[in-house]
Motif scaffolding. Structure first.
Motif, short mmCIF file in Angstrom:
data_model
loop_
_atom_site.label_atom_id
_atom_site.label_comp_id
_atom_site.label_asym_id
_atom_site.label_seq_id
_atom_site.Cartn_x
_atom_site.Cartn_y
_atom_site.Cartn_z
N CYS A 164 15.04 -18.61 -5.23
CA CYS A 164 14.29 -17.40 -5.53
C CYS A 164 12.96 -17.50 -4.79
O CYS A 164 12.10 -18.32 -5.13
N LEU A 165 12.81 -16.69 -3.75
CA LEU A 165 11.59 -16.70 -2.95
C LEU A 165 10.69 -15.60 -3.49
O LEU A 165 11.03 -14.42 -3.46
N ILE A 166 9.52 -15.99 -4.00
CA ILE A 166 8.70 -15.04 -4.73
C ILE A 166 7.25 -15.12 -4.27
O ILE A 166 6.71 -16.21 -4.06
N ASN A 167 6.63 -13.96 -4.12
CA ASN A 167 5.22 -13.90 -3.71
C ASN A 167 4.31 -14.42 -4.81
O ASN A 167 4.63 -14.33 -6.01
N SER A 168 3.16 -14.90 -4.41
CA SER A 168 2.21 -15.45 -5.37
C SER A 168 1.47 -14.38 -6.16
O SER A 168 0.72 -14.70 -7.08
N ASP A 169 1.67 -13.10 -5.82
CA ASP A 169 1.01 -12.01 -6.53
C ASP A 169 2.00 -11.21 -7.38
O ASP A 169 1.87 -10.00 -7.53
N ILE A 170 2.98 -11.91 -7.96
CA ILE A 170 3.98 -11.26 -8.81
C ILE A 170 3.92 -11.82 -10.23
O ILE A 170 3.86 -13.03 -10.44
N GLU A 171 3.94 -10.89 -11.19
CA GLU A 171 4.05 -11.25 -12.60
C GLU A 171 5.50 -11.01 -13.03
O GLU A 171 6.03 -9.91 -12.85
N VAL A 172 6.12 -12.02 -13.59
CA VAL A 172 7.50 -11.88 -14.04
C VAL A 172 7.52 -11.56 -15.54
O VAL A 172 6.50 -11.66 -16.22
N THR A 173 8.69 -11.18 -16.03
CA THR A 173 8.83 -10.79 -17.42
C THR A 173 9.84 -11.69 -18.12
O THR A 173 10.61 -12.40 -17.48
N GLN A 174 9.83 -11.64 -19.43
CA GLN A 174 10.75 -12.46 -20.21
C GLN A 174 12.20 -12.10 -19.86
O GLN A 174 12.55 -10.94 -19.71
N ASN A 175 13.02 -13.12 -19.71
CA ASN A 175 14.46 -12.95 -19.44
C ASN A 175 14.71 -12.24 -18.12
O ASN A 175 15.69 -11.52 -17.96
#
Length: 332
Positions: A83-94
């Motif tokens: 999973c390649l993800i930017n450092s300015d992303i907020e993820v959510t539960q589940n």
């Protein structure tokens, strides 16, 4: 399925302070978390080591941008799914589970993107990916929920699982075997639209790209390069045209390339009318760079198997700017 979340960082301590906690809190049970650092000179790494000692660090020796940064880092990360993800992303539960379920059920699905909403307006789709990406006949990218700069509100219209053309690099899941089979991102792109190229190549090899609306993340967008930055204009126009040269099937090649040159010229005139000549110059520089790399990318075409049937949409430029169709559902 062994999953690795890999956050690419370059002098991003403030972003890590704000967004790394949500990734750790909502992801640790299902994935190992890595920060791939592109030779930062701030105190990013010291911050991670002090406050998140379980987050693993991969130190790249240079800042090679998005493409080389991930290519270098993923050589040393063992996982079934990246999973390649930017450092300015907020993820959510589940947020991870619905995506892993699709990977488990659909063996031919190689790449997946979640729903990407705007961190600053959480009921609105975000520019970089929105509800999944497509391209028109001339290689211009657009999304479900975002056509050019028009962003739709999220009314659950894209809460589905759908086949798409490209997944956003802001939050990009890919099977590790496929990533390495395709030799990762094309490092000539540096940043912007290298994920479109990778998805295109994956489909040329017969794999599927999907969007999973049951997983949601929130993206700040523009944290690295603001929309007003001419460097972003340069990279987007150059790399979009390189995608066309590299990937468009032979029977459409001349039509699409010459049409793109014309349409990009019109975009340059538009910037002049809007009193933004620095962006016109960015488009000119983008085309000069394309001319310098034209033969190189023609050679790359020879190594690609054209299995993907090119989707002949009409021009999204015509529909958006002339016919006034701003929403994805209105496009023909």
């Amino acid at each position: 399925m062994k999953t690795a979340i890999v956050i690419l960082n370059w002098n991003g301590k403030k972003l890590l302070e704000q967004f790394l906690p949500s990734i750790v809190n909502f992801s640790s049970e299902l994935a190992e978390i890595y920060v791939a650092d592109n030779a930062s000179t701030d105190s990013s790494l010291a911050y991670i080591k002090e406050y998140f000692p379980l987050v693993q660090i991969v130190e790249n020796t240079t800042n090679g941008g998005y493409a080389k940064g991930y290519n270098d880092a993923l050589k040393s990360i063992d996982a079934d799914i990246y999973c390649l993800i930017n450092s300015d992303i907020e993820v959510t539960q589940n947020w991870i589970s619905p995506i892993l379920e699709v990977f488990k059920k659909e063996k031919n699905t190689a790449i997946i993107q979640p729903k990407i909403l705007d961190f600053k307006a959480k009921d609105t789709f975000e520019y970089a990916g929105a509800g999944g990406g497509f391209i028109d006949l001339y290689g211009y990218p657009y999304c479900r929920g975002r056509v050019f700069n028009h962003l739709e509100q999220d009314t659950k219209q894209f809460n589905d699982v759908a086949e798409i053309f490209w997944a956003s690099g802001a939050c990009f899941f890919i099977r590790s075997k496929v990533y390495h089979q395709l030799n990762g991102f094309d490092e000539d792109y540096f940043a912007h639209q290298e994920e479109v190229d990778l998805c295109w190549r994956a489909q040329n090899e017969g794999f599927d790209v999907k969007y999973v609306g049951g997983a949601t993340v929130y993206h700040v967008g523009g944290a690295t390069l603001q929309e007003t930055n001419p460097q972003k204009t340069f990279l987007n126009f150059r790399n979009s045209l390189l995608n066309v040269i590299k990937n468009v099937p032979k029977q459409w090649f001349l039509l699409v390339v010459f049409s793109r040159l014309l349409l990009d010229g019109i975009a340059g005139i538009k910037f002049l009318v809007e009193l933004r000549p620095i962006h016109t110059w960015a488009i000119i520089k983008a085309h000069l760079s394309v001319y310098r790399n034209f033969y190189k990318f023609l050679q790359k075409r020879k190594n690609l198997q054209k299995k993907y049937e090119y989707n002949l949409h009409t021009s999204v430029v015509w529909q958006y700017f002339v016919l006034g169709r701003k929403k994805f559902k209105n496009l023909r």
